[in-house]
Design a protein around this motif. Structure first.
Motif, PDB file in Angstrom:
ATOM      1  N   ASP A  42       0.843  -1.203   0.000  1.00  0.00           N
ATOM      2  CA  ASP A  42       0.000   0.000   0.000  1.00  0.00           C
ATOM      3  C   ASP A  42       0.878   1.254   0.000  1.00  0.00           C
ATOM      4  O   ASP A  42       0.603   2.229  -0.704  1.00  0.00           O
ATOM      5  CB  ASP A  42      -0.914   0.024   1.237  1.00  0.00           C
ATOM      6  CG  ASP A  42      -1.997  -1.052   1.140  1.00  0.00           C
ATOM      7  OD1 ASP A  42      -2.229  -1.565   0.030  1.00  0.00           O
ATOM      8  OD2 ASP A  42      -2.580  -1.399   2.190  1.00  0.00           O
ATOM      9  N   ALA A 100       2.273   1.722  -3.454  1.00  0.00           N
ATOM     10  CA  ALA A 100       1.245   2.204  -4.395  1.00  0.00           C
ATOM     11  C   ALA A 100       1.003   3.699  -4.168  1.00  0.00           C
ATOM     12  O   ALA A 100       0.907   4.476  -5.124  1.00  0.00           O
ATOM     13  CB  ALA A 100      -0.038   1.408  -4.202  1.00  0.00           C
ATOM     14  N   SER A 109      -3.232  -3.274  -8.482  1.00  0.00           N
ATOM     15  CA  SER A 109      -2.123  -2.518  -7.886  1.00  0.00           C
ATOM     16  C   SER A 109      -1.189  -2.042  -8.992  1.00  0.00           C
ATOM     17  O   SER A 109      -0.911  -2.779  -9.935  1.00  0.00           O
ATOM     18  CB  SER A 109      -1.346  -3.408  -6.902  1.00  0.00           C
ATOM     19  OG  SER A 109      -0.174  -2.735  -6.477  1.00  0.00           O
TER      20      SER A 109
END
Ligand code: SAM
Ligand code: SF4
Length: 338
Positions: free
Chosen positions: A188, A191, A251
């Motif tokens: 995360d 990203a 992603s």
């Protein structure tokens, strides 16, 4: 009157090893020192090389130029921590000047503790992408793994690098019991910050006090929680390096896997490593080396020594995590340059 033609420019021989692998990637370890003490990499109490035994910035530049003349197209500055080396700005600028004149790319691997100060300089020198080592986003776990590190400094460093226009790939060593819960948060983070992520199995290099095998986890096991949530599939990104790359469902992050223990990658190895002592190691996982420093300082046959090193480049490393008490090689990753 006889016309004397100028001597024909003799092209230095390209770097090809004894089994036909073309060497085009130089990892240059600019210091064995570091401002962290990551548990899998170093002992808490390290003895570093005396200054007389390390190459000067100028000597490193001279050797790097020689390698580029012989076909090296990518140089990665590493260490130890490259940003603690005094004069790293001069070296980066000199090597950056080779881009487009034989060299395609200059890159760096750093722990990012000093990256905020150096990122603009690296971008000015012509660097376009760097690797940052970050094993966890948990401040306490970061301090534990690095023994002395401050996570905030690293995060600021990454932000400064992105602001300076550098692409950032995060290197995360998979450590059983220390960061297995961190894969999804790290994806995360990557990203959100426009970074890619490469996972690395811990390798048995150098004595580090604790038993490294206690923290070894094969990557197929480490990524199981990701696979349980999302599909991943291989992408074609042949770099000649050891990583295999994967796309992840929903992603933007490209995931690299480096599996020296569970899946050997040596057959396509295109790299050579030069230590700060001036030694060429042909393989991270073997002790054989050739010493260039004396020849460099005494005007000896440096190219002949490089050829000798190439002829002896081993077919494969010799890592076995199950050899509990003895690492595959005694020197630390920080000495050879990871
Ligand atoms: N100090 C810089 C850094 O940490 O990015 C550059 C040098 S460090 C030796 C290069 C890479 O090697 C880092 O990504 C680090 O995590 C990795 N590394 C160090 N020791 C290792 C080991 N025993 N097994 C696997 N990776 C290791
Ligand atoms: Fe230093 Fe890099 Fe080794 Fe960590 S992995 S101790 S930052 S050289």
């Amino acid at each position: 009157m006889a016309v004397i033609s100028p001597p024909s420019a003799v092209q230095p021989a390209p770097l090809v090893d004894g089994i036909g692998r073309r060497i085009s990637y130089l990892r240059l370890s600019v210091t064995d020192r570091c401002d962290l003490r990551c548990r899998y990499c170093m002992a808490e109490d390290m003895t570093f090389l005396p200054r007389s035994q390390v190459l000067s910035i100028e000597e490193m530049g001279d050797l790097a130029e020689r390698f580029v003349a012989r076909g090296v197209r990518h140089i990665r500055l590493t260490g130890g921590e490259p940003l603690v080396r005094r004069g790293i700005d001069m070296l980066a600028e000199r090597l950056g000047g080779l881009i487009g004149r034989g060299l395609d790319e200059l890159t760096l691997t750093t722990n990012a503790m000093r990256l905020a100060d150096h990122a603009p300089m690296l971008a000015r020198a012509g660097m376009r992408r760097i690797n940052v080592s970050l094993d966890t986003l948990d401040p306490q776990a970061f301090r534990h793994i690095t023994r002395v590190g401050d996570l905030d400094l690293g995060l600021h460093g990454i932000a400064a690098a992105r602001a300076a226009g550098l692409a950032v790939k995060i290197n995360m060593v998979a450590l059983a019991g220390l960061n297995e819960d961190q894969l999804l948060p790290m994806l995360d983070f990557c990203a959100a910050n426009g970074c890619d992520l490469t996972l690395i199995e811990t390798m048995p290099l150098g004595e580090v006090e604790a038993d490294r095998s206690d923290h070894y986890v094969p990557l197929h096991q480490f990524i199981a929680p990701l696979r349980a949530e999302r599909s991943i599939w291989p992408v074609d990104k042949a770099t000649g390096g050891p990583a295999r790359y994967f796309a992840i469902e929903d992603s933007p992050v490209t995931l690299g896997l480096i599996t020296p223990l569970s899946d050997n990658f040596c057959s396509t190895c295109n790299r050579i490593r030069l230590t700060v002592e001036g030694r060429i190691y042909m393989c991270l996982g073997q002790d054989d080396h050739v010493d260039l420093r004396a020849a460099l300082r005494d005007g000896g046959d440096v190219d002949g020594l490089i050829d000798a090193a190439l002829a002896g480049k081993p077919r494969a490393h010799d890592f076995h995590i199950e050899r509990k008490s003895t690492p595959a090689v005694a020197r630390h990753m920080s000495a050879t340059g990871g």
